[in-house]
Design a protein around this motif. Sequence first.
Motif, short mmCIF file in Angstrom:
data_model
loop_
_atom_site.label_atom_id
_atom_site.label_comp_id
_atom_site.label_asym_id
_atom_site.label_seq_id
_atom_site.Cartn_x
_atom_site.Cartn_y
_atom_site.Cartn_z
N GLU A 159 2.39 -20.84 -2.11
CA GLU A 159 1.53 -21.74 -1.07
C GLU A 159 1.69 -23.08 -1.55
N GLU A 160 1.15 -23.21 -2.99
CA GLU A 160 0.82 -24.51 -3.49
C GLU A 160 2.47 -25.24 -3.65
N ARG A 161 3.21 -24.39 -3.82
CA ARG A 161 4.57 -25.16 -4.03
C ARG A 161 5.30 -25.59 -2.76
N TYR A 162 5.14 -24.67 -1.67
CA TYR A 162 6.05 -24.62 -0.70
C TYR A 162 5.06 -24.74 0.69
N GLY A 163 3.77 -24.48 0.46
CA GLY A 163 3.04 -24.14 1.77
C GLY A 163 2.97 -25.25 2.86
N GLN A 164 2.88 -26.42 2.30
CA GLN A 164 2.86 -27.61 3.44
C GLN A 164 4.13 -27.89 4.04
N LEU B 168 4.81 -24.83 6.48
CA LEU B 168 4.07 -25.10 7.71
C LEU B 168 4.53 -25.98 8.66
N ARG B 169 4.72 -26.99 7.76
CA ARG B 169 5.39 -28.18 8.85
C ARG B 169 6.62 -27.73 9.43
N ASP B 170 7.62 -27.10 8.65
CA ASP B 170 8.62 -26.67 9.47
C ASP B 170 8.42 -25.42 10.54
N LEU B 171 7.58 -24.72 10.29
CA LEU B 171 7.35 -23.92 11.34
C LEU B 171 6.54 -24.71 12.54
N ILE B 172 5.86 -25.71 12.40
CA ILE B 172 5.21 -26.36 13.52
C ILE B 172 6.53 -27.08 14.20
N ASP B 173 7.52 -27.58 13.47
CA ASP B 173 8.68 -28.20 14.17
C ASP B 173 9.35 -27.45 14.95
N GLN B 174 9.54 -26.13 14.60
CA GLN B 174 10.30 -25.04 15.37
C GLN B 174 9.53 -24.81 16.79
N MET C 247 15.91 -20.06 5.04
CA MET C 247 15.72 -19.31 3.70
C MET C 247 14.39 -19.35 3.01
N LEU C 248 13.72 -20.76 3.22
CA LEU C 248 12.59 -20.85 2.60
C LEU C 248 11.54 -19.91 3.29
N LEU C 249 11.68 -19.65 4.54
CA LEU C 249 10.43 -18.94 5.17
C LEU C 249 10.81 -17.19 4.99
N ALA C 250 11.85 -17.03 4.40
CA ALA C 250 12.09 -15.78 3.96
C ALA C 250 11.39 -15.06 2.76
N LYS C 251 9.95 -15.27 2.92
CA LYS C 251 9.03 -14.49 1.96
C LYS C 251 8.57 -13.41 2.31
N PRO C 252 8.21 -12.59 1.31
CA PRO C 252 7.74 -11.11 1.55
C PRO C 252 6.49 -11.16 2.23
N ALA C 253 5.95 -10.09 3.04
CA ALA C 253 4.94 -10.20 3.79
C ALA C 253 3.90 -9.56 2.93
#
Length: 294
Positions: A56-61, A64-70, A23-29
């Motif tokens: 990015e400031e609120r959720y970026g880190q 990105l960490r979650d994308l790396i985990d995947q 749900m957090l990753l569902a950001k507009p392109a």
Amino acid sequence: MEKKQLWYIIAGLAILNAITLVMLLAKPAILEGKQESVAKIGKESISRQEWLTELEERYGQETLRDLIDQEVVKQMADKYDIKLSDQAIEREMTIYKALYSLAGNEPKTEEKWKEQIKYSLLLEEILTKDVKVSEEDMKSFYEQNNSLFDIPASYHLSQIVVETKEEGDSAVKELKNGSSFAALAMERSLDEFSANAGGDIGFVTEEDELISPEVIDAAKTLKSGEWTGPVKIENGYAIVYLHEKLEGKKYAYNEVENQIRRQIALEQMDIPVSARAFWNDADVNWFYGDSGKK
């Protein structure tokens, strides 16, 4: 708390974490024209770039960490030749839908369900790959917790609760004329909790004490995509809409043997269900630091 309830909660939270991630990753392109306005307040406007910078400031880190985990989980699964059967994914998806799904938390497509379930299962398999669990312990667990694998029939429902039958008949007439069930629920339903979600109450079973038995009985008569006329309940009348029905299922030991192995192994290991332990093995370097140390 009974062991059955605790086991449900542990499994549910693990999968719910995966759902929150998607749900957090569902950001507009990001589109061309970074100064494009995304909102206007009087004479002032908010640009797309300002909006994206704030995201990015609120959720970026964390995102990105979650994308790396995947990606780490994918690579570790390939490294250790860990694969999942379609049956295992379908079974976990059925259990999650029936027992943990809340209105508003479910993904929009079956494919999203499967992606999230697959990620969680692969992570558990990787974490427990070297842990030995005896056949005796697994069979004992199954016998002592047999009800864990007896999944009741469940129904994904929405409802519109009104005070009188006349109001219910009026709402049904509007539905037949093409009105949106969710919009009518938000506008008219007396049940504020479900009304705020467009009437959606998630998956429910006959064991749910907060759901009127009449609502469940009505759901049994429906096919997916159908709704009832006004059904008398304790505090008025309900119009019930069926999204999906899951048939009850009793899983035999051989169907859930590996699930039991993972559960016992994770309890023995007493570690977080996280991909961070494999960041060094995957040689992770990222924008915010080295190998997940920050």
